[in-house]
Design an enzyme around this catalytic site. Structure first.
Site, PDB file in Angstrom:
ATOM      1  N   HIS A   1      -2.431  11.530  -4.054  1.00 12.32           N
ATOM      2  CA  HIS A   1      -1.465  10.178  -3.663  1.00 12.32           C
ATOM      3  C   HIS A   1      -2.541   9.528  -2.865  1.00 12.32           C
ATOM      4  O   HIS A   1      -2.733   7.975  -3.340  1.00 12.32           O
ATOM      5  CB  HIS A   1      -0.374  10.587  -3.130  1.00 12.32           C
TER       6      HIS A   1
ATOM      7  N   GLU B   1      -4.132   5.737  -3.900  1.00  2.00           N
ATOM      8  CA  GLU B   1      -4.190   4.737  -3.138  1.00  2.00           C
ATOM      9  C   GLU B   1      -5.565   3.865  -2.694  1.00  2.00           C
ATOM     10  O   GLU B   1      -5.717   2.816  -2.632  1.00  2.00           O
ATOM     11  CB  GLU B   1      -3.540   5.005  -1.690  1.00  2.00           C
TER      12      GLU B   1
END
Length: 479
Positions: free
Chosen positions: A186, A190
């Site tokens: 994740h 990002e």
């Protein structure tokens, strides 16, 4: 919700806000910080917000919680986590659960999970996304560990998580280090997302001379369309902010050196270990490293030449803004495609059986990369759970096909101007490499065989072969 309680170790911003979030959902919260002053400050500022029980020592914290206990550790990754776990292990009883809610490396989480099991304790390595606001008002939670440990705290976690269409942004991820692995990827996505936004800003400002306030308006407009996301929203806010006491844009007063805490680097290292071509994310990590070389860049700016000034001119109505918007969307798809390919590879390697559609679901709210098109990712994996690459889903096939002309123009425009766009260009190269049935690796294998006798496979027959290049030139079948 039935009466629940949870202990929290570590009252820095994230731990403090999670404690307040839990208390607002009627959870009785025991709070402890290594420095007693922090605990006292927390109680003075927020003690009236809920049923908090301060503890002066870890022994006190364990004593005030009712077995089977659950304790959430919110301290800096690395040795501080091990120290906290070691101390708690000597105090807790079989059946109690330890939760590491920091950004720990998933390999460490796997080790800690095994050690906790030997001690008869439950353990969860839980990714928490959303920053301080998410922690307080609703984060995205990624708990991994034993199913029993998750069930022990599931109701509390689901109560404090962000909700999208009434669905909590929290689900059981998988065994041992699965939760922290997912959070790591994740964070890698990002990194790529932020880098693409920064490159968009840089190119539009360099090519069109747009001011930060003008760019803020553009990003606000983009946030009303298919690029709608938390990161696009806050980009507009950052660009619109003036420095205190002046009418100048704050962004122009910020030093151009991007810091990092390691999760992006971990993502790239893991991808190399698993054989996943994580090009966009890795270029984003390298871009941050290059940004940190400020002194060298300043010197180089006066020595190294680039394109001649005025090499190419675009009027503001020539469509570069629209091209960058479309290129940003296409490159963003690639960043997520690479990230989800990484998730699938990790799932296979560590036998986690990750539900990729469920991950897209819990990332729709609370987390930093929440975006409108996560619904499309969720739908893609619901329709084809074993989808090899997100780019192959019909929706994303069409989006990439419709956006690629603008994408290519943006990369060309940036190259012509000497504006670096490593994330845009590497993502495009990945797309072009992935869509080719035959690339140049045949020559690479020929060269490897020439200097190292590494062998090669042929397209017209089975087996491995070696050519005696520097000898008689004969081809020999190896097996």
């Amino acid at each position: 919700m039935e009466e629940h309680e949870l202990g929290i170790v570590g009252l820095a911003t994230m731990g403090m806000n999670l404690a307040r979030n839990l208390a607002s959902h009627r959870v009785r919260v025991g709070v402890y910080n290594r420095t007693r002053e922090r605990t006292d400050e927390f109680m003075a500022a927020h003690g009236s917000e809920g049923d908090f029980r301060p503890a002066a020592t870890l022994q006190d914290l364990v004593r005030i919680l009712t077995p089977p206990r659950a304790i959430l550790i919110m301290v800096k990754a690395g040795q501080p986590v091990d120290d906290a776990i070691d101390s708690l292990t000597t105090l807790l009883e079989p059946g109690d659960t330890i939760i590491d809610g920091g950004n720990s490396l998933f390999h460490d989480t796997r080790r800690r999970n095994a050690a906790a099991a030997r001690a008869g304790l439950g353990f969860l390595g839980m990714g928490v996304s959303g920053g301080e606001e998410g922690a307080l008002h609703g984060p995205s939670l990624m708990p991994g560990g034993t199913r029993e440990s998750y069930e022990h705290v599931a109701e509390m976690l689901n109560s404090i998580a962000a909700k999208v269409d009434g669905v909590p942004c929290c689900t059981y991820i998988g065994p041992d280090g699965a939760g922290h692995f997912v959070k790591m990827v994740h964070n890698g996505i990002e990194y790529a997302d932020i880098q693409l936004i920064a490159e968009s800003y840089d190119l539009l400002r360099s090519a069109l001379g747009l001011s930060p306030s003008e760019l803020a308006s553009i990003f606000r407009e983009w946030n009303e369309g298919r690029l709608q996301s938390y990161l696009i929203e806050i980009t507009a806010n950052v660009l619109a902010k003036n420095s205190d006491g002046s009418g100048e844009a704050l962004v122009d007063a910020i030093e151009d050196e991007a810091e990092q805490k390691g999760t992006g680097r971990w993502t790239s290292e893991s991808a190399l270990e698993l054989g996943v071509p994580l090009t966009g994310i890795t270029e984003a990590v390298f871009a941050r490293v290059l940004s940190s070389q400020k002194g060298e860049r300043v010197k180089a700016s006066g020595v190294l030449s680039g394109p001649a000034a005025g090499h190419m001119h675009y009027d503001r109505d020539m469509g570069l803004v629209d091209d960058v918007r479309d290129a940003l969307y296409a490159a963003k798809i690639v960043a997520y495609a690479q990230g989800f390919e990484h998730l699938a590879a990790g799932s296979r390697e560590y036998e986690w059986n990750l539900d990729l559609g469920a991950l897209a679901t819990i990332w729709r709210g609370g987390c930093i990369i929440r975006a409108q098109f996560l619904d499309r990712i969720k739908d893609a994996y619901v329709e084809r759970p074993r989808l090899a690459n997100l780019m192959l889903a019909p929706f994303f096939q069409e989006a990439l096909a419709s956006g690629q002309d603008a994408w290519r123009r943006v990369v060309k425009s940036a190259v012509d101007r000497g504006v670096p766009v490593p994330a845009f260009s590497s993502s495009l190269a990945y797309y072009d490499g992935y869509r080719r049935a035959r690339g140049p690796a045949n020559l690479i294998q020929g060269l490897r065989d020439y200097f190292g006798a590494h062998t090669y496979h042929r397209v017209d027959r089975q087996g491995a072969y070696h050519t005696r290049w520097a000898q008689d030139g004969a081809e020999v079948k190896i097996d």
